[in-house]
Write a protein that holds these residues in place. Structure first.
Motif, PDB file in Angstrom:
ATOM      1  N   MET A  74       1.019  -1.509   0.041  1.00 22.65           N
ATOM      2  CA  MET A  74      -0.109  -0.287  -0.172  1.00 22.65           C
ATOM      3  C   MET A  74       0.970   1.238  -0.277  1.00 22.65           C
ATOM      4  SD  MET A  74      -3.135  -1.315  -0.301  1.00 22.65           S
ATOM      5  CE  MET A  74      -3.922   0.780  -0.294  1.00 22.65           C
ATOM      6  N   GLN A  75       1.601   1.340   0.500  1.00 22.02           N
ATOM      7  CA  GLN A  75       2.700   2.451   0.574  1.00 22.02           C
ATOM      8  C   GLN A  75       3.543   2.742  -0.848  1.00 22.02           C
ATOM      9  OE1 GLN A  75       4.967   1.431   4.459  1.00 22.02           O
ATOM     10  NE2 GLN A  75       3.815   2.969   5.775  1.00 22.02           N
ATOM     11  N   ALA A  76       3.621   1.681  -1.039  1.00 26.53           N
ATOM     12  CA  ALA A  76       4.957   1.633  -2.161  1.00 26.53           C
ATOM     13  C   ALA A  76       3.687   2.537  -3.486  1.00 26.53           C
ATOM     14  CB  ALA A  76       5.001   0.667  -2.532  1.00 26.53           C
ATOM     15  N   ARG A  77       2.444   1.459  -3.267  1.00 25.64           N
ATOM     16  CA  ARG A  77       1.599   2.048  -4.934  1.00 25.64           C
ATOM     17  C   ARG A  77       0.612   2.237  -4.942  1.00 25.64           C
ATOM     18  NH1 ARG A  77       3.480  -2.163  -8.601  1.00 25.64           N
ATOM     19  NH2 ARG A  77       5.574  -2.162  -9.061  1.00 25.64           N
ATOM     20  N   PHE A  78      -0.090   3.100  -3.610  1.00 22.61           N
ATOM     21  CA  PHE A  78      -1.701   4.157  -3.227  1.00 22.61           C
ATOM     22  C   PHE A  78      -1.257   4.948  -3.884  1.00 22.61           C
ATOM     23  CE2 PHE A  78      -4.765   6.213  -0.231  1.00 22.61           C
ATOM     24  CZ  PHE A  78      -5.601   6.337  -1.183  1.00 22.61           C
ATOM     25  N   THR A  79      -1.781   6.188  -3.952  1.00 27.21           N
ATOM     26  CA  THR A  79      -1.002   7.343  -4.178  1.00 27.21           C
ATOM     27  C   THR A  79      -2.710   8.112  -3.986  1.00 27.21           C
ATOM     28  OG1 THR A  79      -2.036   7.471  -6.628  1.00 27.21           O
ATOM     29  CG2 THR A  79      -0.116   6.776  -6.128  1.00 27.21           C
ATOM     30  N   GLY A  80      -3.783   7.683  -3.537  1.00 30.41           N
ATOM     31  CA  GLY A  80      -4.450   8.504  -2.906  1.00 30.41           C
ATOM     32  C   GLY A  80      -5.045   9.125  -2.261  1.00 30.41           C
ATOM     33  N   THR A  81      -5.792   9.476  -0.749  1.00 34.60           N
ATOM     34  CA  THR A  81      -5.950   9.863   0.060  1.00 34.60           C
ATOM     35  C   THR A  81      -5.555   8.932   1.830  1.00 34.60           C
ATOM     36  OG1 THR A  81      -7.098  11.889  -1.005  1.00 34.60           O
ATOM     37  CG2 THR A  81      -7.223  11.510   1.678  1.00 34.60           C
ATOM     38  N   TRP A  82      -5.244   8.997   1.866  1.00 32.36           N
ATOM     39  CA  TRP A  82      -4.744   8.234   3.644  1.00 32.36           C
ATOM     40  C   TRP A  82      -5.277   8.872   4.592  1.00 32.36           C
ATOM     41  CZ3 TRP A  82      -2.715   3.105   3.367  1.00 32.36           C
ATOM     42  CH2 TRP A  82      -1.610   2.954   3.155  1.00 32.36           C
ATOM     43  N   VAL A  83      -6.411   8.124   5.372  1.00 23.70           N
ATOM     44  CA  VAL A  83      -7.211   8.097   6.380  1.00 23.70           C
ATOM     45  C   VAL A  83      -6.239   6.828   7.431  1.00 23.70           C
ATOM     46  CG1 VAL A  83      -9.420   8.346   7.760  1.00 23.70           C
ATOM     47  CG2 VAL A  83      -8.851   9.122   5.305  1.00 23.70           C
ATOM     48  N   ASP A  84      -5.716   7.670   7.694  1.00 24.77           N
ATOM     49  CA  ASP A  84      -4.620   8.787   8.392  1.00 24.77           C
ATOM     50  C   ASP A  84      -3.333   7.678   7.744  1.00 24.77           C
ATOM     51  OD1 ASP A  84      -5.238  11.432   8.606  1.00 24.77           O
ATOM     52  OD2 ASP A  84      -6.112  10.297  10.724  1.00 24.77           O
ATOM     53  N   ARG A  85      -2.346   8.390   7.341  1.00 24.00           N
ATOM     54  CA  ARG A  85      -1.250   8.119   7.018  1.00 24.00           C
ATOM     55  C   ARG A  85      -0.260   6.728   8.082  1.00 24.00           C
ATOM     56  NH1 ARG A  85       3.150  10.794   6.649  1.00 24.00           N
ATOM     57  NH2 ARG A  85       2.012  12.196   7.657  1.00 24.00           N
ATOM     58  N   PRO A  86      -0.164   5.577   8.159  1.00 20.43           N
ATOM     59  CA  PRO A  86       0.084   4.397   8.874  1.00 20.43           C
ATOM     60  C   PRO A  86       1.676   5.309   9.445  1.00 20.43           C
ATOM     61  CG  PRO A  86       0.370   3.652   6.211  1.00 20.43           C
ATOM     62  CD  PRO A  86      -0.181   5.274   6.182  1.00 20.43           C
ATOM     63  N   GLU A  87       2.669   6.001   8.928  1.00 17.67           N
ATOM     64  CA  GLU A  87       3.247   5.968   9.741  1.00 17.67           C
ATOM     65  C   GLU A  87       2.725   7.419  11.200  1.00 17.67           C
ATOM     66  OE1 GLU A  87       4.182   8.113   5.578  1.00 17.67           O
ATOM     67  OE2 GLU A  87       2.801   6.004   6.435  1.00 17.67           O
ATOM     68  N   ALA A  88       1.680   7.796  10.400  1.00 19.59           N
ATOM     69  CA  ALA A  88       1.344   8.869  11.395  1.00 19.59           C
ATOM     70  C   ALA A  88       0.230   8.431  11.945  1.00 19.59           C
ATOM     71  CB  ALA A  88       0.785   9.668  10.628  1.00 19.59           C
ATOM     72  N   SER A  89      -0.589   7.658  12.203  1.00 15.00           N
ATOM     73  CA  SER A  89      -1.008   6.830  12.568  1.00 15.00           C
ATOM     74  C   SER A  89      -0.424   6.136  13.947  1.00 15.00           C
ATOM     75  CB  SER A  89      -2.200   6.145  12.124  1.00 15.00           C
ATOM     76  OG  SER A  89      -3.058   6.401  11.547  1.00 15.00           O
ATOM     77  N   ARG A  90       1.057   5.535  13.363  1.00 15.30           N
ATOM     78  CA  ARG A  90       1.456   4.680  14.856  1.00 15.30           C
ATOM     79  C   ARG A  90       1.839   5.835  15.270  1.00 15.30           C
ATOM     80  NH1 ARG A  90       2.784  -0.307  17.516  1.00 15.30           N
ATOM     81  NH2 ARG A  90       4.829   0.152  18.163  1.00 15.30           N
ATOM     82  N   THR A  91       2.823   6.801  14.897  1.00 16.98           N
ATOM     83  CA  THR A  91       3.505   7.698  16.067  1.00 16.98           C
ATOM     84  C   THR A  91       2.241   8.560  17.131  1.00 16.98           C
ATOM     85  OG1 THR A  91       5.098   8.458  13.704  1.00 16.98           O
ATOM     86  CG2 THR A  91       4.491   9.648  16.075  1.00 16.98           C
ATOM     87  N   ALA A  92       1.294   8.708  16.893  1.00 19.53           N
ATOM     88  CA  ALA A  92      -0.216   9.980  17.001  1.00 19.53           C
ATOM     89  C   ALA A  92      -0.292   8.675  18.202  1.00 19.53           C
ATOM     90  CB  ALA A  92      -0.607   9.928  16.053  1.00 19.53           C
TER      91      ALA A  92
END
Length: 340
Positions: free
Chosen positions: A125-143
């Motif tokens: 998903m991180q390599a090929r998905f180009t749409g809108t994340w709800v929410d980005r995996p790295e942001a969700s994990r850090t938050a």
């Protein structure tokens, strides 16, 4: 595969039997005519399975490689091309320990399957998905980190209890003495293997150096009162519930009074500033309402909300479906990008 266009397809990444995903999928179809594909991280062995193909160069000998491709199976076993997705609700990636696989009994083998499924899906998903994340995996994990949340909440203008994160016995005892023993303890992250509830710090705990030293925990000023707020912010949508309970942690007992609650504009603005600081577009907040105002306790980037809808009738499923439908119309790096 569905003939629905890319602009009207979303996916939910979650685990098997996630009622939130199924409820929102129903509302997306019914309210917006949008196809929602549920991708269960612990069930990638359905249908054709998951496919990522790439690499290859003229310098390498041998037969030509596969053409670049990326697809994942949905809960119905159908293949979902990642390029066809306009938005992805990154709800859950953890694979529950209860998940079983036919013929696989060794703990190490099960752990291998879970880990490889999780990382293969996330990487694809991180390599090929180009749409809108709800929410980005790295942001969700850090938050999810409670220490970062508390620091950011104070910076956003929310009232935050006095807090210590430590496993040093003398520092812990001094902190508790300074608050006359009115202190609660809760885990920094916790474990998915057992429920962890908030509890009052006791003299017995403070006397046990070995227990205090085992790992850092959150020691926090006890906020008095019985009015708890569960607030949901999904993009520009928001709704809150007032829960009345004398328990420190109301979650084990949901047979408590619950009513819709309107938050002040300044509190909502501070909550949205916190989401911006954490690079999130959504979050489920736990607050305490005191005689002097609202006190921030924590925010869950992907908190549960169906039970609140059942308790007091807030239309949270419809609100989430509306939010995802709006996200599917946005072409850009993330729904959680800071507001201008």
């Amino acid at each position: 595969m569905s003939s629905t266009s890319r602009a009207t397809q979303v996916a939910v990444i979650t685990h098997e039997h996630d009622l939130h995903a199924y409820a929102v999928r129903r509302d997306l179809a019914r309210r917006h005519g949008i196809a929602c594909r549920i991708v269960e991280a612990d069930r990638l062995n359905r249908g054709t399975g998951m496919i990522w193909a790439g690499g290859g160069s003229p310098e390498l000998d041998g037969p030509a490689g596969f053409a670049p491709a990326a697809s994942v199976p949905d809960c119905d076993g159908e293949s979902v091309p990642v390029a066809d997705l306009a938005a992805v609700w990154f709800r859950r990636l953890n694979c529950p320990k209860k998940a079983d696989y036919p013929g696989v009994t060794e703990a190490a083998h099960l752990d291998l399957i879970r880990n490889d499924s999780r990382d293969a899906l996330l990487g694809t998903m991180q390599a090929r998905f180009t749409g809108t994340w709800v929410d980005r995996p790295e942001a969700s994990r850090t938050a999810e980190n409670k220490v970062r949340q508390l620091q950011a909440a104070a910076g956003a203008g929310l009232a935050v209890p006095r807090t210590l994160v430590s496993n040093d016995p003398s520092t812990i005892r001094a902190f508790c003495a300074g608050l006359d023993g009115r202190v609660i303890i809760k885990p920094v992250r916790g474990t998915g293997m057992a429920p962890m509830i908030t509890a009052k710090v006791t003299p017995e705990l403070l006397a046990n150096d070995a227990s205090l030293r085992l790992s850092p925990a959150i020691y926090q000023e006890l906020i008095p009162g019985s009015r708890h707020i569960r607030a949901h912010v999904f993009g520009e949508h928001d709704a809150a519930a007032l829960l009345e309970s004398g328990d420190l942690d109301w979650r084990p007992n949901l047979g408590i009074p619950a009513t819709a609650h309107t938050l002040p504009a300044e509190t909502l603005a501070a909550m949205r500033r916190l989401l911006d600081a954490l690079e999130l577009s959504m979050g489920v907040f736990d607050l305490k309402l005191t005689a002097t105002g609202y006190v921030f306790l924590e925010v869950n980037p992907q908190g549960q909300f169906l039970f609140i809808e059942g308790m007091c009738g807030l239309p949270l499923t419809a609100m989430m479906a509306d939010f995802l439908a709006e996200a599917a119309l946005v072409r850009g790096p993330a729904a959680g990008a800071p507001r201008p």
